[in-house]
Design an enzyme around this catalytic site. Structure first.
Site, PDB file in Angstrom:
ATOM      1  N   GLU A 181      -6.490  -8.318  -3.699  1.00  0.00           N
ATOM      2  CA  GLU A 181      -5.968  -9.588  -3.189  1.00  0.00           C
ATOM      3  C   GLU A 181      -6.983 -10.227  -2.257  1.00  0.00           C
ATOM      4  O   GLU A 181      -7.443  -9.586  -1.297  1.00  0.00           O
ATOM      5  CB  GLU A 181      -4.642  -9.333  -2.456  1.00  0.00           C
ATOM      6  CG  GLU A 181      -3.531  -8.923  -3.421  1.00  0.00           C
ATOM      7  CD  GLU A 181      -2.392  -8.154  -2.752  1.00  0.00           C
ATOM      8  OE1 GLU A 181      -2.329  -8.115  -1.515  1.00  0.00           O
ATOM      9  OE2 GLU A 181      -1.572  -7.575  -3.493  1.00  0.00           O
ATOM     10  N   GLU A 199       0.396  -5.126  -6.122  1.00  0.00           N
ATOM     11  CA  GLU A 199      -0.309  -3.889  -5.775  1.00  0.00           C
ATOM     12  C   GLU A 199      -0.213  -2.819  -6.861  1.00  0.00           C
ATOM     13  O   GLU A 199      -1.160  -2.060  -7.069  1.00  0.00           O
ATOM     14  CB  GLU A 199       0.185  -3.328  -4.434  1.00  0.00           C
ATOM     15  CG  GLU A 199      -0.313  -4.096  -3.218  1.00  0.00           C
ATOM     16  CD  GLU A 199       0.536  -5.309  -2.879  1.00  0.00           C
ATOM     17  OE1 GLU A 199       1.581  -5.515  -3.538  1.00  0.00           O
ATOM     18  OE2 GLU A 199       0.168  -6.044  -1.954  1.00  0.00           O
ATOM     19  N   ASP A 253      -0.430  -0.186   4.461  1.00  0.00           N
ATOM     20  CA  ASP A 253       1.033  -0.255   4.338  1.00  0.00           C
ATOM     21  C   ASP A 253       1.442  -0.673   2.916  1.00  0.00           C
ATOM     22  O   ASP A 253       2.430  -0.197   2.381  1.00  0.00           O
ATOM     23  CB  ASP A 253       1.571  -1.295   5.324  1.00  0.00           C
ATOM     24  CG  ASP A 253       0.957  -1.122   6.703  1.00  0.00           C
ATOM     25  OD1 ASP A 253       1.669  -0.710   7.623  1.00  0.00           O
ATOM     26  OD2 ASP A 253      -0.260  -1.379   6.865  1.00  0.00           O
ATOM     27  N   PHE A 254       0.670  -1.592   2.331  1.00  0.00           N
ATOM     28  CA  PHE A 254       1.045  -2.157   1.017  1.00  0.00           C
ATOM     29  C   PHE A 254       0.800  -1.176  -0.129  1.00  0.00           C
ATOM     30  O   PHE A 254       1.195  -1.411  -1.254  1.00  0.00           O
ATOM     31  CB  PHE A 254       0.282  -3.458   0.732  1.00  0.00           C
ATOM     32  CG  PHE A 254       0.323  -4.493   1.825  1.00  0.00           C
ATOM     33  CD1 PHE A 254       1.245  -4.415   2.861  1.00  0.00           C
ATOM     34  CD2 PHE A 254      -0.578  -5.545   1.824  1.00  0.00           C
ATOM     35  CE1 PHE A 254       1.269  -5.361   3.871  1.00  0.00           C
ATOM     36  CE2 PHE A 254      -0.559  -6.507   2.833  1.00  0.00           C
ATOM     37  CZ  PHE A 254       0.360  -6.409   3.856  1.00  0.00           C
ATOM     38  N   HIS A 285       2.033  -3.471   9.159  1.00  0.00           N
ATOM     39  CA  HIS A 285       0.608  -3.733   8.917  1.00  0.00           C
ATOM     40  C   HIS A 285      -0.270  -2.793   9.735  1.00  0.00           C
ATOM     41  O   HIS A 285      -1.394  -3.134  10.080  1.00  0.00           O
ATOM     42  CB  HIS A 285       0.254  -5.179   9.269  1.00  0.00           C
ATOM     43  CG  HIS A 285       0.832  -6.200   8.347  1.00  0.00           C
ATOM     44  ND1 HIS A 285       2.172  -6.517   8.328  1.00  0.00           N
ATOM     45  CD2 HIS A 285       0.259  -6.976   7.398  1.00  0.00           C
ATOM     46  CE1 HIS A 285       2.392  -7.454   7.419  1.00  0.00           C
ATOM     47  NE2 HIS A 285       1.251  -7.752   6.836  1.00  0.00           N
TER      48      HIS A 285
END
Lengths: 338, 327
Positions: free
Chosen positions: A39, A70, A95-96, A139
Site C-alpha cells: 500500500e 493485506e 498491526d495490519f 498502529h
C-alpha cells in the site's frame, strides 16, 4: 571492516530507512525477479518513505501500489514467489498484518512442507512494528513472536542501519518466507552503511557490546536503548554485555549461551508484551542450556506491559521499556537486589 | 460416434480421440473417488477427504481448455482437478492419499494438499478461498515475465463468500492479470445452501462489481464448461484480463467423511444424479451403456493398480520428519 554498531568514525552514514532503500535499489538493479508490492509504496514512497523514488527508477510494474488488501498483498507475494519471482511485500503497519494471517500462517509457512519439500516460497514481507509515535493501540503493535511460533517462517528484526541493509539483502536471497520486522523509531536513526552490496547471514546473533557483569539480550529498538543504558551503567563501573539476536527464527543461541556462561546473569529486553513474548523463548534456551549451571541470579525479562499501547504520551512511554528502566533493572541484577 | 457429436467436436477443433480422452479422465476421477470412499470406509486411510463425484465435467472441461504451460490452483475438493491435470499420475495421487513416501508430497500433504509444482499444478488447498490471493501472485509472475500463460484458480460457492475473494478478484482486475476465477458452485458450503448464502441468482453476477466478464455455465455439461474456459483463456492470453466463471454443479456425496446430509433431501440428490456428467457425455458420444460401462471398468482397473502401487510403497521415514520445513 565497518563498525557494525552504528558508530561512524567519519565513515559514510545513512539512516535505517535509507539503508533499506539502498539495499532494495541495488538488488532490484541486479535481479529482475525482485519487485516491491504494498500500500502506497509507489507514488507516495511508502508510509515511512522506505521505497521513495524507487517507482521512478524501476517503473510502476516493479513497484506496485495496491488497494487496501493485506491478504491480497501476502497472496501476491506467495503466488509470485512460488512461480519464480522474489517479491518484497510491505505491510504498512505491523498491526495490519493480522489481515494477512491466513495467507502467511496457513499458506506461506506451510506450502513447502505440505508439498513434500518440493516447492519454495522465497518472499520477504517488510513491516514496521513498535510504539513511540502516539499512534495508539492499532498502529503500534509488536507482533513478531506470533510468527516465531509458526514453523516455515523466518523472522528478522534489525536494530541499526548496517544490519537493516545486510539482513534485508540476505532475506531477499533466502529461499524461505521471511517476516522482516522494522521499527518506526529506527527509520531516522543513522549509522555507518557501506555503499557496496553486502549480506549479513540470517540466524547469526551478534554481541554488540562486551561486558562482564550481565548479559542483556535485546531486539530492535531495545538494542539502541540498551546501548544507551550501557554507557550510563559504565559510569558506575557496571559493564553489560549486549547480544542482538537479529534473526529471531531460526535463532542462533550460541552467542547468548556463551555470554551468559561468562557473566552468570541474564536479562532479556523487548518491546512486545511480556506474556507470551519472545523473551520467554530466550530465557528457556538459557535455562535449558549448559549456561544454567553458571547462573548466579534469576533471569529477568524486561518487556512491554500486558496492555494495548495507550495514546497518551506519558502512558505510552510507561508501557514499554525505556533507557532508565534498563539502567535500573540492570543495576539491581548486578548488585544482587532482586 | 454420432454425426452430431462429430460436428460439435469439430466446431471446437476437437477430435474423436480428444473426446475419448476427456471421457476417460472423467471416468478415472469417478473411479478414484469411489475407491477413496471405499478405502476410507474400510479404515485403510485416515484423516478426511472431500469427494468430487458428480463434478467431473467441471474439472475435465477446464483442464482440457488450459495448456500444460498454464498454472492450476486447486481446492480442498481437488482430486478431480489434480487427476485431470497434465502429466498427473493416479499412482502418485493414491500414494499421497494413503500417506506414502512415494506420494506427490511424500505423504506430508494428503488429500487436501496434493501438488506437483514441476507441472505447474500449484496445489490443492485446505483453506476455503485460500488459493484466491495466491492467484494474484501467479498472475503477476506471468505479467512481469511477459509470457502468454494463464492461471486458473478453482474455488467453490463457499470460497466466493470469503473476504479473500474480493481482494483477489479486484486486484486481478485492476492489473489486468491473466487469471481465470473458476467457481464450482456445487450448491453447498458444507451445509450452507447456495440460496441461503447468496442473495443473487448467479455468482457470476459479481463480476460486474469488479469490471470483469462473468459467465455461468452448466457444470455438468463438459462442452459448456470447455467453451467458457476457452473463451476466458483466450481473453486472458490476449491481455484482456480475468474472467469469473461459475460452473453450476452438484456434489453427490457429503461434504467430507462424516456428513449426515441433514440439509438436503434424497430426492434432490437423485435429481442431480440424473444429470450425471459422465452418462451425459457418453450419451452425447453415441455410446451404448455396455460400451460406457466397459470403459468405466477400465478406469476402475487403473485405480486398482494405483492402490497396489501405493500399498507396496514405503511409509515415510520418521527420521526425516524435520525435512522440508525450510529450504
Amino acid at each position: 571492516m565497518p563498525d557494525q554498531n552504528g558508530s561512524t568514525n567519519g565513515a559514510r552514514e545513512l539512516t535505517y530507512a535509507e539503508a533499506l532503500r539502498e539495499g532494495l535499489r541495488q538488488i532490484m538493479a541486479q535481479d529482475e525477479r525482485v519487485f516491491i508490492i504494498g500500500e502506497d509504496v509507489g507514488v507516495y514512497g511508502g508510509a515511512f518513505g522506505v521505497s521513495a523514488g524507487l517507482r521512478d527508477e524501476f517503473g510502476a510494474e516493479r513497484v506496485i501500489d495496491t488497494p487496501i488488501s493485506e491478504a491480497g498483498i501476502a497472496g501476491a507475494c506467495i503466488g509470485s514467489a512460488l512461480t519464480g519471482m522474489r517479491p518484497v511485500g510491505e505491510i504498512q503497519f505491523m498491526d495490519f498484518i493480522t489481515i494477512s494471517m491466513e495467507q502467511l500462517v496457513l499458506q506461506a509457512a506451510k506450502i513447502r512442507f505440505m508439498f513434500g519439500g518440493k516447492a519454495t516460497v522465497p518472499m520477504v514481507l517488510r513491516t514496521p512494528a513498535g510504539s513511540g509515535t502516539g499512534a495508539a493501540a492499532q498502529h503500534s503493535e509488536s507482533l513478531e513472536n506470533w510468527f516465531v511460533h509458526v514453523p516455515g517462517l523466518k523472522v528478522v528484526m534489525p536494530s541499526n542501519p548496517y544490519d537493516a541493509k545486510g539482513l534485508l539483502l540476505s532475506a531477499i536471497q533466502d529461499e524461505n518466507p521471511v517476516i522482516f520486522v522494522e521499527h518506526k523509531l529506527l527509520y531516522r536513526t543513522k549509522g555507518h552503511v557501506p555503499e557496496e552490496m553486502y549480506t549479513i547471514p540470517l540466524s547469526e546473533s551478534k554481541v554488540v557490546r562486551e561486558g562482564q557483569h550481565l548479559t542483556v539480550i535485546a531486539t530492535s529498538v531495545m538494542v539502541r536503548r540498551a546501548l544507551e543504558a550501557a554507557d550510563i551503567l559504565a559510569q558506575e563501573g557496571i559493564e553489560i554485555e549486549i547480544v542482538d539476536p537479529r534473526t529471531l527464527m531460526p535463532l542462533d543461541e550460541k552467542p547468548i549461551v556463551e555470554s551468559v556462561k561468562k557473566t552468570g546473569k541474564a536479562m532479556v529486553i523487548h518491546e512486545a508484551v511480556k506474556t507470551g513474548g519472545y523473551g520467554g523463548e530466550i530465557v528457556s534456551r538459557i535455562v535449558e542450556s549448559d549456561a544454567f549451571g553458571y547462573l548466579e541470579a534469576p533471569v529477568r525479562r524486561l518487556a512491554g506491559l500486558d496492555i494495548p499501547i495507550p495514546y497518551n504520551r506519558t502512558l505510552e512511554a510507561h508501557t514499554v521499556p525505556q533507557v532508565q528502566n534498563i539502567v535500573d533493572e540492570a543495576r539491581k541484577l548486578v548488585k544482587g537486589d532482586y | 460416434m454420432q454425426p452430431v457429436a462429430v460436428d460439435e467436436l469439430q466446431k471446437r477443433g476437437l477430435s474423436a480421440e480428444n473426446a475419448h480422452e476427456m471421457l476417460m479422465k472423467m471416468m478415472l476421477i469417478r473411479a478414484f473417488e469411489e475407491k477413496a470412499e471405499e478405502l476410507f470406509a474400510m479404515g485403510r486411510v485416515h484423516g478426511t477427504m472431500h469427494l468430487s463425484i458428480g463434478q467431473e465435467a467441471s474439472a475435465v472441461g477446464l483442464s482440457t481448455a488450459l495448456d500444460s504451460r498454464d498454472y492450476l490452483l486447486n481446492t480442498h475438493r481437488g482430486h478431480g482437478h489434480c487427476l485431470a491435470w497434465y502429466g498427473s499420475s493416479p499412482d502418485l495421487m493414491m500414494a499421497e492419499f494413503m500417506g506414502k513416501e512415494t506420494g506427490y508430497c511424500r505423504g506430508r500433504g494428503g488429500s487436501m494438499h496434493i501438488a506437483n509444482v514441476d507441472t505447474n499444478n500449484l496445489g490443492a488447498n485446505g483453506i476455503v478461498g485460500g488459493g484466491l490471493p495466491i492467484s494474484v501472485g501467479v498472475g503477476l509472475t506471468i505479467k512481469l515475465r511477459k509470457t502468454d500463460q494463464v492461471a486458473a484458480v478453482i474455488f467453490g460457492d463457499g470460497g466466493a463468500n470469503t473476504g479473500a475473494f474480493h481482494e483477489a478478484v479486484n486486484m486481478a482486475s485492476i492489473w489486468n492479470l491473466p487469471v481465470i476465477y473458476f467457481c464450482e458452485n456445487n450448491q453447498y458450503a458444507m451445509s450452507m445452501a447456495f440460496h441461503r448464502a447468496f442473495n443473487i441468482e448467479h455468482i457470476s453476477d459479481r463480476a460486474v462489481g469488479y469490471g470483469i466478464k462473468g459467465m455461468t455455465v452448466d457444470g455438468n455439461d463438459l462442452l459448456q464448461v470447455y467453451d467458457a474456459a476457452v473463451e476466458a483463456i483466450a481473453r486472458a492470453r490476449a491481455g484482456e484480463g480475468p474472467t469469473l466463471i461459475e460452473s453450476v454443479t452438484y456434489r453427490w456425496k457429503g461434504h467430507s467423511k462424516s456428513d449426515k446430509q441433514a440439509y438436503r433431501t434424497r430426492d434432490e440428490v437423485k435429481e442431480w444424479q440424473d444429470k450425471d456428467p459422465i452418462r451425459r457425455f457418453a450419451a452425447f458420444m453415441g455410446m451404448t451403456d455396455a460400451e460406457r460401462d466397459a470403459l468405466q471398468a477400465q478406469a476402475h482397473q487403473r485405480i486398482e493398480e494405483a492402490v497396489t502401487f501405493s500399498e507396496n510403497s514405503p511409509e515415510p521415514d520418521v527420521a526425516a520428519i524435520l525435512e522440508g520445513v525450510y529450504a
